[in-house]
Design an enzyme around this catalytic site. Structure first.
Site, PDB file in Angstrom:
ATOM      1  N   GLN A  64      61.865 103.975   5.663  1.00  0.00           N
ATOM      2  CA  GLN A  64      60.920 104.971   5.727  1.00  0.00           C
ATOM      3  C   GLN A  64      61.242 106.471   5.348  1.00  0.00           C
ATOM      4  O   GLN A  64      62.067 106.880   5.961  1.00  0.00           O
ATOM      5  CB  GLN A  64      60.223 105.091   7.146  1.00  0.00           C
ATOM      6  CG  GLN A  64      59.116 105.998   7.193  1.00  0.00           C
ATOM      7  CD  GLN A  64      58.797 106.467   8.889  1.00  0.00           C
ATOM      8  OE1 GLN A  64      59.941 106.236   9.763  1.00  0.00           O
ATOM      9  NE2 GLN A  64      57.772 106.518   9.266  1.00  0.00           N
ATOM     10  N   SER A  89      60.723 111.847   6.558  1.00  0.00           N
ATOM     11  CA  SER A  89      61.180 113.317   7.069  1.00  0.00           C
ATOM     12  C   SER A  89      61.997 114.030   6.026  1.00  0.00           C
ATOM     13  O   SER A  89      62.614 113.293   5.269  1.00  0.00           O
ATOM     14  CB  SER A  89      62.037 113.158   8.126  1.00  0.00           C
ATOM     15  OG  SER A  89      61.433 112.461   9.297  1.00  0.00           O
ATOM     16  N   SER A 135      66.355 105.933   8.487  1.00  0.00           N
ATOM     17  CA  SER A 135      67.049 104.905   9.195  1.00  0.00           C
ATOM     18  C   SER A 135      67.245 103.579   8.063  1.00  0.00           C
ATOM     19  O   SER A 135      66.251 103.247   7.453  1.00  0.00           O
ATOM     20  CB  SER A 135      66.199 104.116  10.511  1.00  0.00           C
ATOM     21  OG  SER A 135      65.803 105.154  11.222  1.00  0.00           O
ATOM     22  N   GLU A 181      54.380 103.034  14.315  1.00  0.00           N
ATOM     23  CA  GLU A 181      55.837 103.500  14.720  1.00  0.00           C
ATOM     24  C   GLU A 181      55.735 103.756  16.017  1.00  0.00           C
ATOM     25  O   GLU A 181      56.590 103.218  16.971  1.00  0.00           O
ATOM     26  CB  GLU A 181      56.112 104.631  13.803  1.00  0.00           C
ATOM     27  CG  GLU A 181      57.546 104.974  13.991  1.00  0.00           C
ATOM     28  CD  GLU A 181      58.294 105.899  13.348  1.00  0.00           C
ATOM     29  OE1 GLU A 181      57.285 106.792  12.617  1.00  0.00           O
ATOM     30  OE2 GLU A 181      59.370 106.101  12.878  1.00  0.00           O
ATOM     31  N   GLU A 207      57.500 116.731  22.591  1.00  0.00           N
ATOM     32  CA  GLU A 207      56.905 117.702  22.516  1.00  0.00           C
ATOM     33  C   GLU A 207      55.245 117.609  21.826  1.00  0.00           C
ATOM     34  O   GLU A 207      54.085 117.758  22.256  1.00  0.00           O
ATOM     35  CB  GLU A 207      57.229 119.013  22.157  1.00  0.00           C
ATOM     36  CG  GLU A 207      58.381 119.777  22.982  1.00  0.00           C
ATOM     37  CD  GLU A 207      59.703 118.720  22.930  1.00  0.00           C
ATOM     38  OE1 GLU A 207      59.737 117.788  22.197  1.00  0.00           O
ATOM     39  OE2 GLU A 207      60.634 118.916  23.745  1.00  0.00           O
TER      40      GLU A 207
END
Ligand code: FAD
Length: 409
Positions: free
Chosen positions: A137, A140, A172, A255, A378
């Site tokens: 994936q 990010s 990953s 996910e 968060e």
């Protein structure tokens, strides 16, 4: 809650149990089980785990037990989520795992099924399900994690192709992947959520460079991925050009569901074994904490049953919000691994010399994978505030601005 199988599910359960008994060893619950080596720091053990996962997934596929809820045309069985729950319950008794393949299927499968073209579904879904092709994936970036929509990797159209330039991070399993799902900025003049396009990238394409990132535990689970002039055919765009954020939301929903449903090797039994070994069962304060581990495990089990009831009865209003499940799961995990280290006392400061080859030391470092991956605690709290409690949306004065005018880190 009513967990009695319907006659049809009872028959299916018996069939599943017979298949598993014929093809797998019962789980023993200790280090003789290969299926608990998902996060081994020993390269040989890690490679052996990978190989066995691929073999197991191939066997499931060959015998029609992979992708039970996937449509038949993509190699699945077209069954209900209740069938999948029953199969998972039976499979949990055996020493088997599909490991990283499960993650790839959870992320890529629903996204391509929902947003892909017929050609993409036919080409990519069957080998994904059989475990023959591995995926990663590419979302990010160094300057775009929680605020993923501010991503800066560029995609520029050139005839029937797109040219991709940029950097991804925390990817990953990129070192093993055949393909990646990637989101990139195709229109810098549009607001940040609008000018994104979703692609399938061949990881062997020229210009893709994978560099491992070594974690505190000493393993390189994830990577940096550099993309330099990578050419991707228009046929590899998933969904519409500029609509990549909508497509990515499907991936991200799957996910966090996957992470909150993940099984862990550190349940109450493992914690109590350490408590007995270290004498912590005689300490009144630590006994309170042990009770908390037990309680958290019971609450997690009940949450799972509630979800199961929602699925089995079709009463989806009973289902819990994914962010609630994920945060409860990860907080319970970090409480129990930190407690285990406290109980070990001075031994807890050792590395692999500690009991069980540094089992708790490893688990303690590894807790952050679940707490950060798939959205941080968060960010999931923000989701709960906005989507469950109805609090006002977090202020974001860059939302409507053209992306190129926004300030980025
Ligand atoms: C084990 C693991 C595997 C991963 N695998 C992949 C992968 O395969 N592919 C991929 O693309 N990514 C992957 N990631 C990356 C992951 O999605 C990001 O790490 C995550 O989204 C957080 O982004 P960040 O690390 O940039 O932190 P940041 O977004 O920079 O956050 C830093 C801190 O600020 C807090 N914060 C940020 N925004 C807010 C806010 N609005 N309100 C309150 N607090 C806030 C965060 O909670 C955090 O504590 C993986 C991460 C881990 C840990």
């Amino acid at each position: 809650m009513d967990f009695e199988d319907t006659p049809e599910l009872a028959e299916f359960r018996a069939e599943a149990a017979a298949f598993l008994a014929a093809h797998a060893e019962p789980r023993r619950g200790d280090d003789r089980d290969w299926s608990r080596n998902a996060a081994s720091t020993d390269p040989e053990v890690a490679e052996d785990f990978r190989r066995r996962c691929v073999e197991w997934q191939g066997l499931l596929y060959e015998h029609g037990w992979a992708g039970l809820t996937w449509p038949r045309e993509f190699g699945g069985r077209g069954l209900t989520p209740a069938h999948q729950i029953v199969f998972n319950q039976e499979m949990a008794r055996f020493d088997v795992a599909s490991g990283f393949i499960t993650a790839a299927q959870a992320l890529v499968g629903p996204t391509i099924m929902q947003h892909g073209t017929d050609e993409q579904r036919a080409r990519y879904l069957p080998p994904l399900l059989s475990g023959q092709e591995a995926w990663c994936q590419l979302f990010s970036e160094p300057g775009a994690g929680s605020d993923l929509a501010s991503l800066a990797t560029r995609a520029v159209r050139d005839g029937d192709e797109w040219v991709i330039d940029g950097q991804k991070v925390w990817t990953s399993s990129a070192q093993h992947a055949d393909f990646g799902i990637l989101i990139a900025r195709s229109d810098p003049d549009a607001p940040k959520h609008k000018g994104i396009t979703y692609f399938i990238v061949d990881m062997a394409a020229e210009g893709v460079e994978v560099r491992p990132l070594v974690q505190a535990q000493g393993v390189a689970h994830f990577n940096e991925v550099f993309l330099s002039g990578v050419r991707v055919p228009q046929a590899n765009v998933v969904g519409e050009v500029g609509e990549g954020w909508r497509v990515a939301r499907t991936t991200m929903r799957s996910e966090s569901q996957m992470i909150s449903g993940a099984s862990q090797s550190t349940g109450f039994d493992a914690v109590i074994a350490t408590a007995r070994r270290t004498g912590a069962t005689r300490d009144p304060i630590l006994r309170q904490e042990l009770a908390r581990v037990y309680t958290n495990e019971a609450v997690l089990r009940w949450m799972g049953w509630r979800t199961q009831t929602a699925v089995m009865t079709g009463r989806y209003e009973l289902a819990l919000h994914g962010s609630l499940l994920k945060n409860f799961f990860t907080r319970a995990l970090s409480h129990r691994v930190e407690l285990a280290l406290d109980m070990e006392g001075a031994e807890g400061t050792l590395g692999s010399d500690a009991e069980g080859d540094g089992f708790w030391q490893y688990q303690c470092l590894n807790q952050f994978a679940s707490r950060i991956g798939g959205g941080t605690e968060e960010v999931h709290r923000n989701n709960l505030g906005e989507q469950v409690l109805g609090l006002p949306r977090e202020p974001d004065d860059t939302r409507e601005l053209p992306w190129k005018e926004t300030r980025r880190s």
